[in-house]
Scaffold this motif. Structure first.
Motif, PDB file in Angstrom:
ATOM      1  N   ILE A 284       0.557  -1.036  -0.107  1.00 26.49           N
ATOM      2  CA  ILE A 284       0.122  -0.010   0.026  1.00 26.49           C
ATOM      3  C   ILE A 284       1.446   1.080  -0.229  1.00 26.49           C
ATOM      4  O   ILE A 284       1.923   1.113   1.148  1.00 26.49           O
ATOM      5  N   ASP A 285       0.523   2.375  -1.049  1.00 29.37           N
ATOM      6  CA  ASP A 285       1.581   3.522  -0.810  1.00 29.37           C
ATOM      7  C   ASP A 285       0.533   4.200  -0.852  1.00 29.37           C
ATOM      8  O   ASP A 285      -0.815   4.827  -1.166  1.00 29.37           O
ATOM      9  N   ASP A 286       0.330   4.959   0.897  1.00 33.16           N
ATOM     10  CA  ASP A 286      -0.661   5.732   1.659  1.00 33.16           C
ATOM     11  C   ASP A 286      -0.065   7.001   1.746  1.00 33.16           C
ATOM     12  O   ASP A 286       1.032   6.754   1.969  1.00 33.16           O
ATOM     13  N   GLY A 287      -0.299   8.176   1.619  1.00 33.99           N
ATOM     14  CA  GLY A 287      -0.139   9.183   2.032  1.00 33.99           C
ATOM     15  C   GLY A 287      -1.536  10.952   2.122  1.00 33.99           C
ATOM     16  O   GLY A 287      -2.300  10.571   1.594  1.00 33.99           O
ATOM     17  N   GLY A 288      -0.330  11.972   2.622  1.00 35.72           N
ATOM     18  CA  GLY A 288      -1.553  12.735   2.483  1.00 35.72           C
ATOM     19  C   GLY A 288      -2.604  13.010   3.728  1.00 35.72           C
ATOM     20  O   GLY A 288      -1.905  12.151   4.687  1.00 35.72           O
ATOM     21  N   ARG A 289      -2.930  14.322   4.456  1.00 33.35           N
ATOM     22  CA  ARG A 289      -3.899  14.418   5.212  1.00 33.35           C
ATOM     23  C   ARG A 289      -4.925  15.051   4.932  1.00 33.35           C
ATOM     24  O   ARG A 289      -4.108  16.092   4.272  1.00 33.35           O
ATOM     25  N   GLY A 290      -5.993  14.832   5.242  1.00 34.06           N
ATOM     26  CA  GLY A 290      -7.196  15.695   5.256  1.00 34.06           C
ATOM     27  C   GLY A 290      -7.912  15.367   4.553  1.00 34.06           C
ATOM     28  O   GLY A 290      -7.669  14.294   3.612  1.00 34.06           O
ATOM     29  N   GLY A 291      -9.517  15.875   4.465  1.00 27.05           N
ATOM     30  CA  GLY A 291     -10.577  16.018   3.266  1.00 27.05           C
ATOM     31  C   GLY A 291     -10.901  14.322   3.769  1.00 27.05           C
ATOM     32  O   GLY A 291     -10.714  13.456   3.775  1.00 27.05           O
ATOM     33  N   LEU A 292     -11.773  14.407   1.848  1.00 24.01           N
ATOM     34  CA  LEU A 292     -12.423  12.706   2.437  1.00 24.01           C
ATOM     35  C   LEU A 292     -10.923  12.196   1.800  1.00 24.01           C
ATOM     36  O   LEU A 292     -10.977  12.984   0.344  1.00 24.01           O
ATOM     37  N   PRO A 293     -11.225  11.027   1.878  1.00 22.99           N
ATOM     38  CA  PRO A 293      -9.987   9.883   1.287  1.00 22.99           C
ATOM     39  C   PRO A 293     -10.719   9.280  -0.161  1.00 22.99           C
ATOM     40  O   PRO A 293     -11.277   9.590  -0.401  1.00 22.99           O
ATOM     41  N   VAL A 294      -9.356   9.213  -0.836  1.00 23.35           N
ATOM     42  CA  VAL A 294      -9.700   8.568  -1.947  1.00 23.35           C
ATOM     43  C   VAL A 294      -8.618   7.267  -1.908  1.00 23.35           C
ATOM     44  O   VAL A 294      -7.139   7.269  -2.148  1.00 23.35           O
ATOM     45  N   VAL A 295      -8.793   6.048  -2.818  1.00 27.02           N
ATOM     46  CA  VAL A 295      -8.280   4.761  -2.916  1.00 27.02           C
ATOM     47  C   VAL A 295      -8.169   4.549  -4.215  1.00 27.02           C
ATOM     48  O   VAL A 295      -9.273   4.576  -4.861  1.00 27.02           O
ATOM     49  N   PHE A 296      -7.276   4.392  -4.666  1.00 26.61           N
ATOM     50  CA  PHE A 296      -6.828   4.411  -6.053  1.00 26.61           C
ATOM     51  C   PHE A 296      -6.999   2.762  -6.294  1.00 26.61           C
ATOM     52  O   PHE A 296      -5.978   1.915  -5.802  1.00 26.61           O
ATOM     53  N   VAL A 297      -7.593   1.708  -7.719  1.00 29.67           N
ATOM     54  CA  VAL A 297      -6.911   0.829  -8.007  1.00 29.67           C
ATOM     55  C   VAL A 297      -6.611   0.494  -9.245  1.00 29.67           C
ATOM     56  O   VAL A 297      -7.571   0.596 -10.025  1.00 29.67           O
TER      57      VAL A 297
ATOM     58  N   GLN B 291       0.968   3.828 -11.345  1.00 28.76           N
ATOM     59  CA  GLN B 291       0.771   4.217 -12.478  1.00 28.76           C
ATOM     60  C   GLN B 291      -0.341   5.001 -12.069  1.00 28.76           C
ATOM     61  O   GLN B 291      -0.504   5.750 -12.975  1.00 28.76           O
ATOM     62  N   TRP B 292      -1.005   5.568 -10.329  1.00 30.57           N
ATOM     63  CA  TRP B 292      -1.665   6.560 -10.609  1.00 30.57           C
ATOM     64  C   TRP B 292      -0.819   8.122  -9.361  1.00 30.57           C
ATOM     65  O   TRP B 292      -1.192   8.691  -8.903  1.00 30.57           O
ATOM     66  N   SER B 293       0.391   7.837  -9.947  1.00 24.86           N
ATOM     67  CA  SER B 293       2.286   8.297  -8.933  1.00 24.86           C
ATOM     68  C   SER B 293       0.892  10.125  -9.229  1.00 24.86           C
ATOM     69  O   SER B 293       1.334  10.600  -8.315  1.00 24.86           O
ATOM     70  N   MET B 294       1.050  10.162 -10.441  1.00 26.73           N
ATOM     71  CA  MET B 294       0.688  12.029 -10.607  1.00 26.73           C
ATOM     72  C   MET B 294      -1.044  12.519 -10.122  1.00 26.73           C
ATOM     73  O   MET B 294      -0.802  13.277  -9.707  1.00 26.73           O
ATOM     74  N   GLN B 295      -1.621  11.268  -9.831  1.00 24.56           N
ATOM     75  CA  GLN B 295      -3.166  11.427  -8.836  1.00 24.56           C
ATOM     76  C   GLN B 295      -3.036  11.360  -7.172  1.00 24.56           C
ATOM     77  O   GLN B 295      -2.789  12.490  -7.176  1.00 24.56           O
ATOM     78  N   LEU B 296      -1.778  11.364  -7.189  1.00 27.33           N
ATOM     79  CA  LEU B 296      -1.211  10.602  -5.377  1.00 27.33           C
ATOM     80  C   LEU B 296      -0.603  12.398  -5.277  1.00 27.33           C
ATOM     81  O   LEU B 296      -1.220  12.610  -4.459  1.00 27.33           O
ATOM     82  N   ASP B 297       0.169  12.744  -6.154  1.00 27.74           N
ATOM     83  CA  ASP B 297       1.267  13.200  -5.987  1.00 27.74           C
ATOM     84  C   ASP B 297       0.568  14.729  -5.493  1.00 27.74           C
ATOM     85  O   ASP B 297       0.229  15.450  -4.868  1.00 27.74           O
ATOM     86  N   HIS B 298      -0.834  14.773  -6.697  1.00 24.22           N
ATOM     87  CA  HIS B 298      -1.562  15.856  -7.245  1.00 24.22           C
ATOM     88  C   HIS B 298      -2.157  16.101  -5.667  1.00 24.22           C
ATOM     89  O   HIS B 298      -3.131  16.900  -5.003  1.00 24.22           O
ATOM     90  N   LEU B 299      -3.077  15.108  -5.241  1.00 22.16           N
ATOM     91  CA  LEU B 299      -4.165  15.059  -3.890  1.00 22.16           C
ATOM     92  C   LEU B 299      -3.874  15.116  -2.787  1.00 22.16           C
ATOM     93  O   LEU B 299      -4.325  15.648  -1.823  1.00 22.16           O
ATOM     94  N   ARG B 300      -2.604  14.684  -3.093  1.00 12.22           N
ATOM     95  CA  ARG B 300      -2.129  14.642  -1.583  1.00 12.22           C
ATOM     96  C   ARG B 300      -1.597  16.120  -0.828  1.00 12.22           C
ATOM     97  O   ARG B 300      -1.484  16.267   0.141  1.00 12.22           O
ATOM     98  N   LYS B 301      -1.794  16.822  -1.435  1.00 10.04           N
ATOM     99  CA  LYS B 301      -1.666  18.640  -1.278  1.00 10.04           C
ATOM    100  C   LYS B 301      -2.168  18.808  -0.316  1.00 10.04           C
ATOM    101  O   LYS B 301      -2.468  19.759   0.561  1.00 10.04           O
ATOM    102  N   GLU B 302      -3.156  18.507  -0.628  1.00 14.08           N
ATOM    103  CA  GLU B 302      -5.049  18.732   0.437  1.00 14.08           C
ATOM    104  C   GLU B 302      -5.313  17.639   0.763  1.00 14.08           C
ATOM    105  O   GLU B 302      -6.586  18.144   1.655  1.00 14.08           O
ATOM    106  N   ARG B 303      -5.446  16.318   0.788  1.00  8.17           N
ATOM    107  CA  ARG B 303      -6.367  15.117   1.080  1.00  8.17           C
ATOM    108  C   ARG B 303      -5.237  13.996   1.052  1.00  8.17           C
ATOM    109  O   ARG B 303      -4.293  13.632   0.584  1.00  8.17           O
ATOM    110  N   ARG B 304      -6.102  12.810   1.951  1.00  2.00           N
ATOM    111  CA  ARG B 304      -5.565  11.760   2.309  1.00  2.00           C
ATOM    112  C   ARG B 304      -4.953  10.732   0.586  1.00  2.00           C
ATOM    113  O   ARG B 304      -6.674  10.910   0.667  1.00  2.00           O
ATOM    114  N   ALA B 305      -4.491  10.462   0.050  1.00  2.00           N
ATOM    115  CA  ALA B 305      -4.553   9.296  -0.334  1.00  2.00           C
ATOM    116  C   ALA B 305      -4.026   7.976  -0.501  1.00  2.00           C
ATOM    117  O   ALA B 305      -2.978   8.581  -0.235  1.00  2.00           O
ATOM    118  N   ALA B 306      -4.716   7.124  -0.774  1.00  2.00           N
ATOM    119  CA  ALA B 306      -3.759   5.503  -0.812  1.00  2.00           C
ATOM    120  C   ALA B 306      -4.329   5.037  -2.205  1.00  2.00           C
ATOM    121  O   ALA B 306      -4.803   5.508  -2.876  1.00  2.00           O
TER     122      ALA B 306
END
Length: 267
Positions: A14-27, A36-51
């Protein structure tokens, strides 16, 4: 992080990071991985949790000892990850086969999925003619596997950049043959329409030019909104990350605001 979850004798990466907001889980898709979600994880983790995580047999996750790759079982992996990360409610984003697993999870757990975003999802494989599917599945089990899967993947990469194509092909070659063949076979028996109809929450399908057949989900489910992104292959989140991330942001804002796409933020 690697987990040894309950009822499973293998690790899930699992690649988990970021804080706040409604969490997002990518499959991710078949023969893909969390990166393959690296650009989405980097984008979202500025303001919310994304895994994101690697499905069983993919990436850094272990192979299951029972060789089980049914879509419903992959959906159980999503549940294991959600429980392991203590996620009560979250938005689920699934690409291709990962879209099927996300649909299965949302259909069984609608109270936990705040929104469902499908990325070029697999259609209803049961509608494909046997005279096409049976020889293809047989080839995946034969010595002709490498040529068969390479040729098929290249049809899915039409419209992709060379950088994306090379990355996707490397991920394919790193995925064991039995995983690809088994998951492909099992996924063709999944009923995505019935499961999708069980989920009444906000949902959206973002598709490529490759995804407009009679068995495509947006042609089978009348209340599934969809947006088509041009100039991409099947891995549109990698080909057009800025456009995809804009759509992702609009969907998340709509979900958090209690609205439905596309009335609240479509373009």
């Amino acid at each position: 992080m690697a987990l040894y979850p309950e009822a499973m004798d293998a690790r899930i990466n699992i690649d988990d990071g970021g804080r706040g907001g409604l969490p997002v889980v990518f499959v991710h898709s078949l023969a893909g991985n969390a990166s393959q979600w690296s650009m989405q994880l980097d984008h979202l983790r500025k303001e919310r949790r994304a895994a994101a995580f690697d499905l069983r047999g993919h990436g850094l996750s272990d192979l299951p000892s029972d060789g089980d790759y049914w879509v419903e079982t992959l959906a159980e992996d999503i549940g294991i990850v959600a429980r392991s990360l203590d996620l009560e409610r979250f938005v689920l984003v699934g690409h291709s086969l990962g879209g099927s697993a996300s649909i299965a999870y949302a259909g069984e757990n609608p109270h936990r999925v705040k929104g469902l975003l499908l990325v070029d999802p697999s259609g209803d494989g049961r509608m494909l003619p046997n005279e096409i599917i049976e020889p293809f599945l047989a080839a995946l089990q034969s010595d002709d596997y490498l040529r068969t899967i390479r040729d098929y993947w290249q049809t899915l990469l039409v419209g992709s950049s060379q950088v994306v194509a090379e990355r996707v092909m490397n991920d394919l070659y790193a995925t064991p043959k039995d995983v690809v063949a088994g998951a492909f076979r099992d996924s063709l028996l999944f009923d995505p329409v019935s499961m999708l109809q069980r989920y009444s929450g906000p949902k959206l399908s973002v598709i490529s030019h490759l995804n407009d057949a009679p068995y495509s989900l947006h042609n089978l489910v009348s209340d599934l909104p969809f947006i088509k992104i041009s100039g991409t292959g099947h891995w549109l989140q990698m080909d057009q990350p800025d456009e995809f991330n804009w759509i992702l942001d609009q969907f998340l804002h709509s979900v958090e605001g209690g609205g439905k796409w596309p009335e609240d933020g479509g373009r």
